[in-house]
Design a protein around this motif. Structure first.
Motif, PDB file in Angstrom:
ATOM      1  N   LEU A  67       0.816  -1.327   0.046  1.00 50.05           N
ATOM      2  CA  LEU A  67       0.073   0.150   0.013  1.00 50.05           C
ATOM      3  C   LEU A  67       0.963   1.218   0.009  1.00 50.05           C
ATOM      4  N   ALA A  68       2.029   1.443   0.733  1.00 54.05           N
ATOM      5  CA  ALA A  68       2.724   2.424   0.938  1.00 54.05           C
ATOM      6  C   ALA A  68       3.529   2.458  -0.619  1.00 54.05           C
ATOM      7  N   TYR A  69       3.774   1.549  -1.310  1.00 53.15           N
ATOM      8  CA  TYR A  69       4.707   1.700  -2.506  1.00 53.15           C
ATOM      9  C   TYR A  69       3.382   2.294  -3.643  1.00 53.15           C
ATOM     10  N   ALA A  70       2.385   1.838  -3.650  1.00 49.34           N
ATOM     11  CA  ALA A  70       1.260   2.396  -4.369  1.00 49.34           C
ATOM     12  C   ALA A  70       0.704   3.571  -4.230  1.00 49.34           C
ATOM     13  N   SER A  71       0.880   3.873  -2.952  1.00 53.34           N
ATOM     14  CA  SER A  71       0.437   5.371  -2.653  1.00 53.34           C
ATOM     15  C   SER A  71       1.528   6.381  -3.149  1.00 53.34           C
ATOM     16  N   THR A  72       3.035   5.869  -2.992  1.00 55.19           N
ATOM     17  CA  THR A  72       3.846   6.632  -3.442  1.00 55.19           C
ATOM     18  C   THR A  72       4.046   6.971  -5.015  1.00 55.19           C
ATOM     19  N   VAL A  73       3.708   5.776  -5.631  1.00 53.94           N
ATOM     20  CA  VAL A  73       3.872   5.932  -7.107  1.00 53.94           C
ATOM     21  C   VAL A  73       2.276   6.633  -7.696  1.00 53.94           C
ATOM     22  N   LEU A  74       1.336   6.517  -6.981  1.00 55.42           N
ATOM     23  CA  LEU A  74       0.140   7.327  -7.028  1.00 55.42           C
ATOM     24  C   LEU A  74       0.307   8.889  -7.019  1.00 55.42           C
ATOM     25  N   ALA A  75       1.077   9.217  -6.032  1.00 56.36           N
ATOM     26  CA  ALA A  75       1.447  10.646  -5.629  1.00 56.36           C
ATOM     27  C   ALA A  75       2.478  11.011  -6.741  1.00 56.36           C
ATOM     28  N   GLY A  76       3.409  10.379  -7.251  1.00 51.91           N
ATOM     29  CA  GLY A  76       4.041  10.994  -8.195  1.00 51.91           C
ATOM     30  C   GLY A  76       3.722  11.122  -9.735  1.00 51.91           C
ATOM     31  N   THR A  77       2.583  10.152  -9.883  1.00 59.04           N
ATOM     32  CA  THR A  77       1.896   9.920 -11.154  1.00 59.04           C
ATOM     33  C   THR A  77       0.867  11.157 -11.185  1.00 59.04           C
ATOM     34  N   LEU A  78       0.203  11.566 -10.111  1.00 59.17           N
ATOM     35  CA  LEU A  78      -0.609  12.594  -9.870  1.00 59.17           C
ATOM     36  C   LEU A  78       0.015  14.120 -10.171  1.00 59.17           C
ATOM     37  N   ALA A  79       1.305  14.128  -9.432  1.00 63.85           N
ATOM     38  CA  ALA A  79       2.285  15.136  -9.736  1.00 63.85           C
ATOM     39  C   ALA A  79       2.556  15.215 -11.125  1.00 63.85           C
ATOM     40  N   TRP A  80       3.015  14.198 -11.838  1.00 72.44           N
ATOM     41  CA  TRP A  80       3.386  14.411 -13.339  1.00 72.44           C
ATOM     42  C   TRP A  80       1.982  14.967 -14.038  1.00 72.44           C
TER      43      TRP A  80
END
Length: 382
Positions: A73-86
């Motif tokens: 979940l932590a990894y998925a949240s981190t990747v989602l955050a980066g994708t949102l930023a992009w």
């Protein structure tokens, strides 16, 4: 005096020195920057091995299913955050930034030659260091041996001392040199305007990510997401003051329990997420990197940035728990995956550290949402 005031003073001094047009002083700073930049390049592979290998090794000592669920979940949240930023940056940055305004700061500064150079060749490439770290870390997990684990832990302490005693204290001087050279080259006003615009967008992205996290957590547990987020505000403001996820753990734990998370899950998930869940830092790193790349006319396509985000999610697991630790851990990826030269990595560090406390606050507040979801999925509560 904290790191942020020192960085602000360094920027002001750099601008003053550069605006005087006195070349010998600017060249002196350029000499220091060359030595510091080469030292940083030498240390980056050591940082990667020193933090990623023990970080992966520690994950193997967790509680099985609960560890896998929390880490996933932590990894998925981190990747989602980066994708949102992009996604947001790709739309907004071209409208508020002057794309291609300075084609590689380095090319403008080549006229400011240092008095001398000291070459410090790294012992291995960044990619070799990453592979070595993964192999050693996985080896620690599989073999469950204490000898190599203890060696890597002690090596980690040595590298952490290098970061806290050498790199972080000398960083303001490096930033002063960067801004002196940029002012001498006539680029400072544009860079400062970039700082302000990027900070505002990053802050809004942090808030959006927290709303996404707590909307998901609230939907799963049938609780009001705004109430859940309100309960975590003490942790948010504590993190702003400490600039450390680890130092904020007691407050994060206390507020997470107020959100009806079981004590067993909270005691496990909150300290673990403080180490491996850095969604706010990922938003900041992605946004700052994209701003610098756009200003230099570098490509920012989804394929390139998403690969960076995926690797960033892994690297953040082992980011050192010191102010600015996330950007230090990411230097190798900036260099190898995004093609940042030394001057751009220095500018990246300045951009990141100027708002590090808000990224940390987003990280720890998001830890509360991860804990809620873990508690719901692990306990299968109705």
């Amino acid at each position: 005096m904290g790191l942020l005031p020192k960085l602000i003073i360094a920027i002001i001094l750099g601008i003053v020195i550069g605006s005087t047009g006195y070349l010998p002083v600017v060249r002196l700073l350029a000499t220091f920057n060359g030595i510091f930049g080469n030292f940083l390049g030498f240390v980056i592979p050591l940082i990667i091995i020193g933090f990623i290998a023990p970080g992966i090794g520690d994950l193997g000592t967790g509680a099985g299913k609960l560890l896998g669920l929390t880490a996933g979940l932590a990894y998925a949240s981190t990747v989602l955050a980066g994708t949102l930023a992009w996604s947001v940056d790709s739309i907004i940055f071209p409208m508020v930034l002057d794309t291609g305004a300075f084609q590689m700061i380095e090319s403008e500064e080549q006229t400011i030659a240092p008095f001398f150079r000291v070459e410090m060749a790294p012992i291995m490439s960044v990619m070799s260091a990453l592979l070595t770290a993964f192999i050693v870390g996985l080896g620690i997990t599989i073999q469950k041996g204490e000898a190599i684990k203890n060696v890597m832990k002690e090596f980690q302490l040595i590298i952490e001392k290098i970061i806290t005693v050498i790199i972080i204290p000398l960083l303001p001087y490096h930033i002063a040199g960067i801004f002196a050279q940029m002012t001498y080259s006539g680029q400072t006003a544009m860079v400062l305007s970039v700082f302000l615009k990027v900070f505002l967008i990053i802050f809004l992205l942090h808030f959006t990510m927290l709303m996404i996290q707590y909307t998901i957590a609230g939907s799963l547990t049938k609780q009001n997401p705004f109430k859940l987020l309100k309960n975590m505000l003490p942790a948010y403001f504590t993190a702003i003051g400490t600039q450390s996820s680890a130092a904020t753990i007691p407050v994060t734990l206390q507020q997470t329990l107020r959100n009806n998370v079981s004590e067993e899950v909270a005691d496990f998930a909150v300290p673990l997420c403080a180490t491996i869940h850095l969604s706010g830092s990922t938003i900041t790193l992605t946004s700052c990197a994209m701003a610098i790349m756009m200003l230099n006319g570098m490509p920012t396509g989804f394929g390139l940035i998403f690969g960076f985000i995926m690797m960033l999610g892994v690297t953040m697991i082992a980011a050192p728990g010191v102010p600015g630790g996330a950007v230090v851990a990411a230097l190798g990826l900036l260099e190898t995956m995004l093609g940042f030269p030394p001057n751009l990595t220095a500018l990246m560090m300045a951009l990141y550290m100027a708002q590090d406390s808000f990224g940390t606050a987003c990280n720890v507040t998001g830890d509360g949402a991860i804990s809620i979801v873990v508690d719901k999925l692990a306990s299968r509560r109705p």
